[in-house]
Scaffold this active site. Structure first.
Site, PDB file in Angstrom:
ATOM      1  N   ASP A 263      43.150  35.315  41.022  1.00  0.00           N
ATOM      2  CA  ASP A 263      41.983  35.750  41.779  1.00  0.00           C
ATOM      3  C   ASP A 263      40.962  34.648  41.919  1.00  0.00           C
ATOM      4  O   ASP A 263      40.881  33.738  41.090  1.00  0.00           O
ATOM      5  CB  ASP A 263      41.308  36.881  41.020  1.00  0.00           C
ATOM      6  CG  ASP A 263      40.737  36.372  39.708  1.00  0.00           C
ATOM      7  OD1 ASP A 263      39.550  36.031  39.662  1.00  0.00           O
ATOM      8  OD2 ASP A 263      41.495  36.275  38.711  1.00  0.00           O
TER       9      ASP A 263
ATOM     10  N   GLY B 109      40.537  31.582  35.870  1.00  0.00           N
ATOM     11  CA  GLY B 109      41.063  32.480  36.889  1.00  0.00           C
ATOM     12  C   GLY B 109      42.031  31.758  37.802  1.00  0.00           C
ATOM     13  O   GLY B 109      42.698  30.804  37.367  1.00  0.00           O
ATOM     14  N   GLU B 110      42.147  32.204  39.047  1.00  0.00           N
ATOM     15  CA  GLU B 110      43.039  31.604  40.058  1.00  0.00           C
ATOM     16  C   GLU B 110      44.519  31.825  39.737  1.00  0.00           C
ATOM     17  O   GLU B 110      45.376  31.355  40.483  1.00  0.00           O
ATOM     18  CB  GLU B 110      42.821  30.082  40.198  1.00  0.00           C
ATOM     19  CG  GLU B 110      41.434  29.664  40.619  1.00  0.00           C
ATOM     20  CD  GLU B 110      41.290  28.131  40.711  1.00  0.00           C
ATOM     21  OE1 GLU B 110      42.295  27.412  40.533  1.00  0.00           O
ATOM     22  OE2 GLU B 110      40.172  27.671  40.932  1.00  0.00           O
ATOM     23  N   GLY B 111      44.824  32.458  38.615  1.00  0.00           N
ATOM     24  CA  GLY B 111      46.217  32.577  38.181  1.00  0.00           C
ATOM     25  C   GLY B 111      46.658  31.422  37.297  1.00  0.00           C
ATOM     26  O   GLY B 111      47.864  31.260  37.043  1.00  0.00           O
TER      27      GLY B 111
END
Lengths: 356, 356
Positions: free
Chosen positions: B177, B319-321
């Site tokens: 995300d 975040g961001e995976g």
């Protein structure tokens, strides 16, 4: 083929503080919240300091696995018979072991080294070296595991392998081990170097039950008394209760550090080898990267003594360099993030605002 | 483009107990001490049960990153301005972010999805989908973040992306995300679903100081009272205080599980999305693989509620995976070890002996 000067006497260069500072400064310019890559940031900074470059890249990762037998295995200190060492060596050479698979997964080379397996020698190849010191160590429950000359030869084997691998382009080295009985040898070295009773450092290894663990501790305590080891003389410890593959891992780590190549250490055995090597050359510690916390209880103590914190805690207790192989990915991830990510300027991303 | 039937109503197939048992049996035949690969063994068994194959292999790993803006960001609940969401989306599309680098390191595909960024839309491409529900949610401190219809659309976007990715061959999915303000939304969902006060679940996010964290908690507590949310009605929670990217991650996870594709969840935001989805379809939990323990304090609670134990603890909070990307390597390592290692029979290695 020992080098003219012993690897344990050659100097290890100091870390490059400028490269470390360059890495630290670069992190603060990259498109992410400050510190949000956690331990990967500190890992990349350490690797930068070792390599002497603010943005290090690894071109060739190699896992060196050292294999040898242990006379003390005759005392029932392992859940497996000594014959498994040679069989596992065949398995390594056929590509069927855990470390073969993990090397493929993480994109690393492997080199296997017979430093003293008690079986007919296998044919050498580019990725398999035969450098036997003897067909296994002697049983340290009744005599010294090796002579000092043998210990020096085993250390030199590790250095020779590391240097050749580095000459061929390796810039990140992981060390691993295979040798039935080698948790007993590593526990004995650890107990001796730290002055702890064997019961505090001994564990199940490949799968001893409680009675087996107690016997292993008793064998080690008796040997430590009988061999008259002196922790202030690391060579007496290595010769008295060590193993050829442990000595070789120590030599490989020292030789790599001398060439500014970071050394990723695996589990209990590899960490004890590093602890021994650091007793000889304290600056080695600066070039070590811990990988995982093994299920073997002595591992915690060895890591503490080195002042290293592992990155993975997966309950591995296999050896062969398996935990170190996984850590190679984290080393690559950390350094590639540092090198490849865009800066706030390049990406035109606004920096943080003061919100309170 | 919502499907005819809502993804939250479609059934998730039960795990395949036979495949799991087959994996367990195979571990016991492989050339290593029993249990010595620790948590990788249990991980491979779970993945086998999800895939319905005793020896699963992953051919295509994809990281789906959902991006959206949050009206509540206007309340000073983030260390960064909302404009950073769109700028980071550009950075993703240019390949300059942390997740781009990690995807390259671990050999995964990426797909980025604009579920509601508050900026001019960027051009679509094969790996970038524009599926905006709105230009950001409304500010949940003064009104409901979205309507129920919008919440359903955002969930459907995630499902659509997951299905298309799986149709294209993806058999292992990671969710990530980006959205300035989304730790506030995730904290509000978590507080609402668990009945905990915001102060217990709120953290610094991308870098708030103590005053900022306190304000974030106060904003959330006030909103939870004002919105009149009902934990037994998950849609009221998602619509009231959620985010489009959180809803989309939930939909993606549900759609993947329906197709027997394991879902590797990232940090705090992705885990809260999974917790919400599990409130709607409890069987989802069986298809989730936790990756890392984020530095964000609410993450621990969300993982506990799901009964998941992460594999990595690196202090990541990006975040961001990014944590999920690293976990993809452990999933690949676990399943390739299970599939590729030689058996004792194949390698003619002796099995363990009784030593006591």
């Amino acid at each position: 083929m020992a080098p003219d000067r012993d690897v344990t006497e050659l100097e290890i260069p100091p870390l490059d503080a400028g490269a470390r500072e360059g890495a630290r400064r670069r992190w603060s310019t990259l498109t992410k919240p400050e510190g949000s890559l956690g331990r990967l940031e500190e890992l990349a900074e350490r690797l930068a300091a070792m390599r002497g470059e603010a943005r290090p890249r690894f071109r060739r990762k190699t896992i060196a696995v050292f294999v040898a037998d242990h006379g003390v295995a005759r005392q029932g200190v392992s859940a497996y018979p000594s014959s498994v060492t040679a069989a596992m060596l065949d398995n390594f050479l056929a590509g069927g072991s855990a470390i073969n698979t993990l090397a493929r997964v993480v994109g690393a080379e492997t080199v296997f080294v017979d430093v003293g397996v008690d079986a007919e020698p296998r044919s050498e190849s580019e990725r398999f070296w035969v450098r036997r010191v003897a067909r296994g160590t002697r049983d340290f429950s009744s005599e010294s595991a090796m002579t000092r000359a043998e210990a020096r030869r085993a250390v030199a084997v590790g250095a020779e392998v590391a240097r050749a691998t580095i000459d061929a382009g390796t810039d990140l080295l992981a060390t691993g081990d295979m040798g039935i009985g080698n948790t007993a040898a590593a526990s004995a070295i650890l107990a001796s170097l730290t002055g702890r009773p064997a019961a505090e450092v001994v564990g199940p290894g490949t799968g001893l039950d409680a009675r087996g663990v107690a016997r292993k501790a008793a064998v080690i305590d008796a040997a430590l008394r009988a061999r008259g080891l002196d922790a202030s003389d690391p060579w007496s410890v290595l010769a008295g209760v060590g193993g050829f593959e442990i000595a070789a891992m120590a030599g490989a780590a020292l030789a790599a550090a001398q060439r500014r190549v970071p050394v990723v250490i695996d589990g209990f055995i590899a960490t004890v080898a590093a602890l021994w090597a650091a007793a000889v050359q304290p600056r080695l510690v600066e070039y070590l990267v811990a990988s995982h916390r093994s299920a073997e209880p002595g591992h915690r103590l060895a890591l503490e003594r080195l002042g290293l914190e592992p990155y993975l805690d997966l309950g591995l207790r296999l050896g062969e360099g398996t935990g170190a192989a996984l850590q190679l990915v984290l080393c690559e991830a950390a350094t590639r993030l540092l090198d490849e990510m865009a800066t706030f300027e390049e990406a035109q991303v606004a920096r943080r605002i003061r919100t309170s």
